[in-house]
Design an enzyme around this catalytic site. Structure first.
Site, PDB file in Angstrom:
ATOM      1  N   ASN A 197       0.818  -1.224   0.000  1.00 27.76           N
ATOM      2  CA  ASN A 197       0.000   0.000   0.000  1.00 27.76           C
ATOM      3  C   ASN A 197       0.848   1.269   0.000  1.00 27.76           C
ATOM      4  OD1 ASN A 197      -2.458   1.732   0.971  1.00 27.76           O
ATOM      5  ND2 ASN A 197      -0.920   1.984   2.591  1.00 27.76           N
TER       6      ASN A 197
ATOM      7  N   SER B 238      -3.810   2.892  -8.921  1.00 29.87           N
ATOM      8  CA  SER B 238      -4.536   4.170  -8.888  1.00 29.87           C
ATOM      9  C   SER B 238      -5.253   4.344 -10.221  1.00 29.87           C
ATOM     10  CB  SER B 238      -3.552   5.335  -8.708  1.00 29.87           C
ATOM     11  OG  SER B 238      -4.206   6.574  -8.915  1.00 29.87           O
TER      12      SER B 238
ATOM     13  N   TYR C  38       4.364   8.922 -11.583  1.00 29.88           N
ATOM     14  CA  TYR C  38       3.399   8.246 -10.692  1.00 29.88           C
ATOM     15  C   TYR C  38       2.482   7.337 -11.507  1.00 29.88           C
ATOM     16  CZ  TYR C  38      -0.476   7.839  -7.270  1.00 29.88           C
ATOM     17  OH  TYR C  38      -1.451   7.373  -6.413  1.00 29.88           O
ATOM     18  N   ALA C  39       1.956   7.881 -12.615  1.00 29.48           N
ATOM     19  CA  ALA C  39       1.019   7.099 -13.442  1.00 29.48           C
ATOM     20  C   ALA C  39       1.715   5.891 -14.069  1.00 29.48           C
ATOM     21  CB  ALA C  39       0.412   7.990 -14.525  1.00 29.48           C
ATOM     22  N   ALA C  40       2.977   6.054 -14.479  1.00 26.04           N
ATOM     23  CA  ALA C  40       3.704   4.916 -15.061  1.00 26.04           C
ATOM     24  C   ALA C  40       3.898   3.816 -14.018  1.00 26.04           C
ATOM     25  CB  ALA C  40       5.059   5.385 -15.596  1.00 26.04           C
TER      26      ALA C  40
ATOM     27  N   LYS D 239       2.037   3.309 -11.331  1.00 29.82           N
ATOM     28  CA  LYS D 239       0.730   2.723 -10.970  1.00 29.82           C
ATOM     29  C   LYS D 239       0.171   1.878 -12.105  1.00 29.82           C
ATOM     30  CE  LYS D 239       0.228   4.361  -6.779  1.00 29.82           C
ATOM     31  NZ  LYS D 239       0.241   3.431  -5.622  1.00 29.82           N
TER      32      LYS D 239
ATOM     33  N   ILE E  79      -9.795   9.303  -3.038  1.00 31.63           N
ATOM     34  CA  ILE E  79     -10.052   8.880  -1.663  1.00 31.63           C
ATOM     35  C   ILE E  79      -9.462   9.947  -0.747  1.00 31.63           C
ATOM     36  CG2 ILE E  79      -9.778   6.996   0.003  1.00 31.63           C
ATOM     37  CD1 ILE E  79     -11.105   6.132  -2.711  1.00 31.63           C
TER      38      ILE E  79
HETATM   39  P1  NAI Z   1      -0.949   8.264   2.481  1.00 31.94           P
HETATM   40  O1  NAI Z   1       0.028   9.268   2.008  1.00 31.94           O
HETATM   41  O2  NAI Z   1      -1.654   8.474   3.758  1.00 31.94           O
HETATM   42  O3  NAI Z   1      -0.293   6.807   2.539  1.00 31.94           O
HETATM   43  C1  NAI Z   1       0.888   6.455   1.897  1.00 31.94           C
HETATM   44  C2  NAI Z   1       1.801   5.828   2.934  1.00 31.94           C
HETATM   45  O4  NAI Z   1       2.994   5.333   2.296  1.00 31.94           O
HETATM   46  C3  NAI Z   1       2.259   6.822   4.004  1.00 31.94           C
HETATM   47  O5  NAI Z   1       2.006   6.285   5.287  1.00 31.94           O
HETATM   48  C4  NAI Z   1       3.744   6.973   3.749  1.00 31.94           C
HETATM   49  O6  NAI Z   1       4.490   7.245   4.925  1.00 31.94           O
HETATM   50  C5  NAI Z   1       4.088   5.618   3.149  1.00 31.94           C
HETATM   51  N1  NAI Z   1       5.340   5.634   2.404  1.00 31.94           N
HETATM   52  C6  NAI Z   1       5.765   6.561   1.514  1.00 31.94           C
HETATM   53  N2  NAI Z   1       7.002   6.267   1.100  1.00 31.94           N
HETATM   54  C7  NAI Z   1       7.372   5.117   1.734  1.00 31.94           C
HETATM   55  C8  NAI Z   1       8.544   4.313   1.742  1.00 31.94           C
HETATM   56  N3  NAI Z   1       9.621   4.630   0.989  1.00 31.94           N
HETATM   57  N4  NAI Z   1       8.569   3.213   2.513  1.00 31.94           N
HETATM   58  C9  NAI Z   1       7.500   2.880   3.274  1.00 31.94           C
HETATM   59  N5  NAI Z   1       6.370   3.605   3.334  1.00 31.94           N
HETATM   60  C10 NAI Z   1       6.321   4.711   2.573  1.00 31.94           C
HETATM   61  O7  NAI Z   1      -2.022   8.156   1.319  1.00 31.94           O
HETATM   62  P2  NAI Z   1      -3.048   6.998   0.907  1.00 31.94           P
HETATM   63  O8  NAI Z   1      -4.010   7.649   0.005  1.00 31.94           O
HETATM   64  O9  NAI Z   1      -3.539   6.240   2.062  1.00 31.94           O
HETATM   65  O10 NAI Z   1      -2.120   6.075   0.000  1.00 31.94           O
HETATM   66  C11 NAI Z   1      -2.151   4.642   0.053  1.00 31.94           C
HETATM   67  C12 NAI Z   1      -1.975   4.117  -1.350  1.00 31.94           C
HETATM   68  O11 NAI Z   1      -3.135   4.423  -2.122  1.00 31.94           O
HETATM   69  C13 NAI Z   1      -0.799   4.729  -2.099  1.00 31.94           C
HETATM   70  O12 NAI Z   1      -0.127   3.720  -2.837  1.00 31.94           O
HETATM   71  C14 NAI Z   1      -1.471   5.714  -3.032  1.00 31.94           C
HETATM   72  O13 NAI Z   1      -0.688   6.018  -4.168  1.00 31.94           O
HETATM   73  C15 NAI Z   1      -2.729   4.966  -3.352  1.00 31.94           C
HETATM   74  N6  NAI Z   1      -3.822   5.756  -3.919  1.00 31.94           N
HETATM   75  C16 NAI Z   1      -4.403   6.767  -3.193  1.00 31.94           C
HETATM   76  C17 NAI Z   1      -5.455   7.489  -3.734  1.00 31.94           C
HETATM   77  C18 NAI Z   1      -6.137   8.610  -3.004  1.00 31.94           C
HETATM   78  O14 NAI Z   1      -6.976   9.298  -3.621  1.00 31.94           O
HETATM   79  N7  NAI Z   1      -5.829   8.850  -1.733  1.00 31.94           N
HETATM   80  C19 NAI Z   1      -5.951   7.206  -5.083  1.00 31.94           C
HETATM   81  C20 NAI Z   1      -5.304   6.111  -5.737  1.00 31.94           C
HETATM   82  C21 NAI Z   1      -4.271   5.422  -5.161  1.00 31.94           C
END
Ligand code: NAI
Length: 253
Positions: free
Chosen positions: A89, A139, A153-155, A157, A186
């Site tokens: 995630n 995503s 990012y898109a590439a 995902k 979200i």
């Molecule tokens: P978020 O930013 O709260 O969660 C992402 C988490 O990944 C954070 O806790 C961050 O500390 C952690 N992270 C970042 N780099 C890291 C690394 N190098 N090692 C370990 N952890 C790391 O945001 P969210 O939305 O909960 O994101 C969760 C997933 O959902 C992500 O992959 C995001 O791209 C994806 N996503 C989110 C959407 C949205 O609208 N919020 C839409 C589509 C996908």
């Protein structure tokens, strides 16, 4: 019944945190990774899981470091005696128009958002048996749509569903399933970041184009991920499921 055990990367915020709570309610023990360079306090997840009556170990994690990812999976086995589910995630989101895109920015994005998924699954599968399940978070940016100023990012995902399809085939003989989830908009710390994502105003505006009339909640995505790792989805593998309130099937007007 034996208690199942899940590892979740990025478990200190947003979707990862909501998933830890969903697992707690379902009786699944959680080993969550948090990224110390980010401001999220892992204690919040520990507290929410405890309130839900669950068990959770939160460990520092960097998904760009194979040793760190391997250690997360090893700790799951050391602490809870087994590992059943892995949810990749963790995600990074940065704005970068093509002409400003440095090689370093491109590589850093793919390292977290695509290679990090592979590292998470590789580490977990070593410890998994029949009934194991993997889920990665893609995503709609990349998984369905393009997104200006976010090609890296898109590439990354867009690569996630391909990775999951291939592992679904490769791991089927071991009884391990692999699926991707493709969230729309979200409300989480990532999407509320006005610099790199839509921010609160952008989300409110975008909500008007979503057939269900609102952006999604982290617990709604968590619910789908929990289902995809459960026995309830025992014949479901290699799929990428969009969860977006109808955004990507809407006729443009
Ligand atoms: P978020 O930013 O709260 O969660 C992402 C988490 O990944 C954070 O806790 C961050 O500390 C952690 N992270 C970042 N780099 C890291 C690394 N190098 N090692 C370990 N952890 C790391 O945001 P969210 O939305 O909960 O994101 C969760 C997933 O959902 C992500 O992959 C995001 O791209 C994806 N996503 C989110 C959407 C949205 O609208 N919020 C839409 C589509 C996908």
């Amino acid at each position: 019944m034996t208690q199942k055990v899940a590892v979740i990367t990025g478990a200190a915020s947003g979707i990862g945190q909501a998933l830890a709570v969903a697992y707690a309610r379902a009786g699944v023990a959680v080993v969550g990774g948090y990224f110390p360079a980010d401001p999220h306090d892992p204690q919040a997840t520990r507290d929410l899981v405890a309130e839900a009556g669950g068990h959770c170990l939160m460990l520092p994690l960097d998904v760009t470091d194979s040793a760190s990812v391997d250690a997360l999976a090893e700790q799951a086995v050391a602490h809870f005696g087994r590992l059943d589910y892995a949810v990749a995630n963790a995600g990074l989101l940065r704005r970068a128009p093509l002409l400003d895109m440095t090689d370093a920015a491109w590589n850093a994005m793919l390292d977290v958002d695509l290679t990090g998924v592979m590292r998470t699954f590789r580490a977990a599968v070593k410890h998994m048996g029949e009934g194991g399940a993997l889920v990665a978070i893609s995503s709609i940016a990349g998984g369905v749509y393009g997104w200006q100023d976010h090609a890296h990012y898109a590439a990354a995902k867009a690569g996630v569903p391909g990775l999951c399809r291939s592992l679904a085939v490769e791991l089927a003989a071991r009884g391990i399933r692999c699926n991707a989830v493709i969230p729309g908009l979200i409300e989480t710390p990532q999407s509320l970041d006005s610099q790199n994502s839509l921010g609160p105003e952008g989300l409110a505006k975008a909500a008007r184009a979503i057939p269900l009339g609102r952006v999604g909640r982290a617990d709604e995505v968590a619910s789908l991920v929990r289902f995809l790792t459960s026995e309830e989805s025992s014949y479901l593998t290699g799929q990428s499921i969009v969860i977006d309130g109808g955004l990507t099937v809407r006729w443009p007007d």
